[in-house]
Design a protein around this motif. Structure first.
Motif, PDB file in Angstrom:
ATOM      1  N   LEU A 105      17.573  24.100  16.082  1.00 57.09           N
ATOM      2  CA  LEU A 105      16.223  23.774  16.534  1.00 57.09           C
ATOM      3  C   LEU A 105      15.255  24.060  15.396  1.00 57.09           C
ATOM      4  O   LEU A 105      15.079  25.213  14.996  1.00 57.09           O
ATOM      5  CB  LEU A 105      15.843  24.611  17.759  1.00 57.09           C
ATOM      6  N   ARG A 106      14.637  23.024  14.849  1.00 51.90           N
ATOM      7  CA  ARG A 106      13.617  23.177  13.818  1.00 51.90           C
ATOM      8  C   ARG A 106      12.259  23.005  14.482  1.00 51.90           C
ATOM      9  O   ARG A 106      11.718  21.903  14.529  1.00 51.90           O
ATOM     10  CB  ARG A 106      13.842  22.152  12.702  1.00 51.90           C
ATOM     11  N   ASP A 107      11.732  24.101  15.022  1.00 56.00           N
ATOM     12  CA  ASP A 107      10.416  24.049  15.639  1.00 56.00           C
ATOM     13  C   ASP A 107       9.355  24.403  14.602  1.00 56.00           C
ATOM     14  O   ASP A 107       9.666  24.843  13.488  1.00 56.00           O
ATOM     15  CB  ASP A 107      10.350  25.003  16.827  1.00 56.00           C
TER      16      ASP A 107
ATOM     17  N   TYR B   3       8.173  26.969  19.273  1.00 57.10           N
ATOM     18  CA  TYR B   3       8.948  26.992  20.515  1.00 57.10           C
ATOM     19  C   TYR B   3       8.136  27.575  21.679  1.00 57.10           C
ATOM     20  O   TYR B   3       8.242  27.103  22.805  1.00 57.10           O
ATOM     21  CB  TYR B   3      10.225  27.803  20.310  1.00 57.10           C
TER      22      TYR B   3
ATOM     23  N   LYS C 289      14.012  32.736  19.578  1.00 57.21           N
ATOM     24  CA  LYS C 289      14.307  31.414  19.038  1.00 57.21           C
ATOM     25  C   LYS C 289      15.623  31.482  18.304  1.00 57.21           C
ATOM     26  O   LYS C 289      15.958  32.476  17.692  1.00 57.21           O
ATOM     27  CB  LYS C 289      13.189  30.967  18.074  1.00 57.21           C
TER      28      LYS C 289
ATOM     29  N   ARG D 207      21.385  22.807  24.348  1.00 58.22           N
ATOM     30  CA  ARG D 207      22.091  23.999  23.887  1.00 58.22           C
ATOM     31  C   ARG D 207      23.296  24.300  24.780  1.00 58.22           C
ATOM     32  O   ARG D 207      24.376  24.651  24.301  1.00 58.22           O
ATOM     33  CB  ARG D 207      21.125  25.192  23.845  1.00 58.22           C
TER      34      ARG D 207
ATOM     35  N   THR E 188      17.388  19.144  16.491  1.00 60.02           N
ATOM     36  CA  THR E 188      16.176  18.495  16.945  1.00 60.02           C
ATOM     37  C   THR E 188      15.015  19.069  16.163  1.00 60.02           C
ATOM     38  O   THR E 188      15.059  20.225  15.717  1.00 60.02           O
ATOM     39  CB  THR E 188      15.952  18.671  18.458  1.00 60.02           C
TER      40      THR E 188
ATOM     41  N   ASP F  35      10.683  19.546  15.937  1.00 62.19           N
ATOM     42  CA  ASP F  35       9.442  19.499  16.699  1.00 62.19           C
ATOM     43  C   ASP F  35       8.331  20.151  15.892  1.00 62.19           C
ATOM     44  O   ASP F  35       8.543  21.209  15.298  1.00 62.19           O
ATOM     45  CB  ASP F  35       9.597  20.225  18.034  1.00 62.19           C
TER      46      ASP F  35
ATOM     47  N   VAL G  25      15.687  21.206  25.562  1.00 61.33           N
ATOM     48  CA  VAL G  25      16.330  22.063  24.565  1.00 61.33           C
ATOM     49  C   VAL G  25      17.388  22.951  25.220  1.00 61.33           C
ATOM     50  O   VAL G  25      18.497  23.122  24.684  1.00 61.33           O
ATOM     51  CB  VAL G  25      15.280  22.918  23.830  1.00 61.33           C
TER      52      VAL G  25
ATOM     53  N   ARG H 230       9.911  19.893  27.561  1.00 57.13           N
ATOM     54  CA  ARG H 230      10.589  20.094  26.277  1.00 57.13           C
ATOM     55  C   ARG H 230      11.559  21.268  26.340  1.00 57.13           C
ATOM     56  O   ARG H 230      12.665  21.202  25.809  1.00 57.13           O
ATOM     57  CB  ARG H 230       9.554  20.326  25.171  1.00 57.13           C
TER      58      ARG H 230
END
Length: 229
Positions: free
Chosen positions: A78-80, A50, A228, A65, A44, A46, A61, A57
């Protein structure tokens, strides 16, 4: 330990965004990976860090997970704090994981509505020409009953021992036992809400806070920081 896949020339990437359809896409990808006996990845994207995620949100997540763990997905990504276009982030992951098939939802949220117009698909194909893209039709009317929308934006907080329970504090101190994010209930002058943290085993946990104090018990653990992944 992840199961060794029998076929490594195919790798599937499922792209999810906030909304009730994320779990459906993950399960669709899992079913396809089982049939093909190949690795499965879920990601995902964003633009926010994070730590700035609100309760909604964060809960999405956390659930994704957990579902990935249950289904033995090879990796949840997770690409925050992502400032690049979505297609760039997806393409980078596809390159580094040698992805051959990408699954995306048709209309999960407004941010991803460009998918149905073909612009994101075209952008991905310009970045990575060797992938097959599966656009899964989703139902806009699906509702999520797992989230409570009555919380303020999460803030960094800590728990310290207070007699037989724990008290929430927002100041770093050596006697803090837990570090996490506190979501305060909207409309209350007191610290009532939910405190979420990650255990030393990497599992997301949460406790209810009423008037600064934890409701219920917490099994003692060393100081744990929310990290994270």
């Amino acid at each position: 330990m992840k199961n060794v896949k029998g076929r490594m020339d195919e790798r599937i990437l499922v792209c999810v965004y906030y909304g009730p359809n994320g779990e459906r896409l993950i399960k669709r990808g899992h079913k396809l990976s089982q049939i093909m006996n190949c690795p499965l990845y879920v990601m995902t994207v964003d633009p926010l860090p994070y730590d700035d995620f609100d309760a909604e949100r964060s809960n999405y997540v956390d659930r994704w997970r957990e579902l990935c763990d249950e289904l033995n997905v090879d990796e949840f990504i997770l690409r925050d704090n992502e400032r690049r276009p979505v297609s760039k982030a997806i393409a980078e992951v596809a390159h580094t994981r040698n992805i051959t098939q990408i699954i995306i939802g048709q209309t999960p949220q407004s941010r991803w509505e460009e998918i149905t117009k073909g612009s994101l698909v075209n952008s991905i194909l310009k970045e990575i020409t060797f992938v097959d893209i599966h656009i899964v039709s989703v139902d806009r009317t699906l509702k999520s009953d797992s989230l409570d929308m009555d919380f303020e934006k999460g803030v960094r907080a800590f728990l310290r021992k207070d007699e037989d329970t724990y008290r929430i504090t927002f100041t770093r101190a050596r006697d803090n036992l837990y570090e996490g994010i506190f979501y305060k209930e909207i409309g209350t002058d007191f610290n009532n809400g939910i405190f979420k943290f990650v255990s030393k085993h990497g599992k997301t946990r949460q406790v209810h806070i009423t008037d600064d104090l934890v409701v219920g018990e917490i099994k003692e653990e060393p100081n744990v920081k929310l990290e994270k992944h």
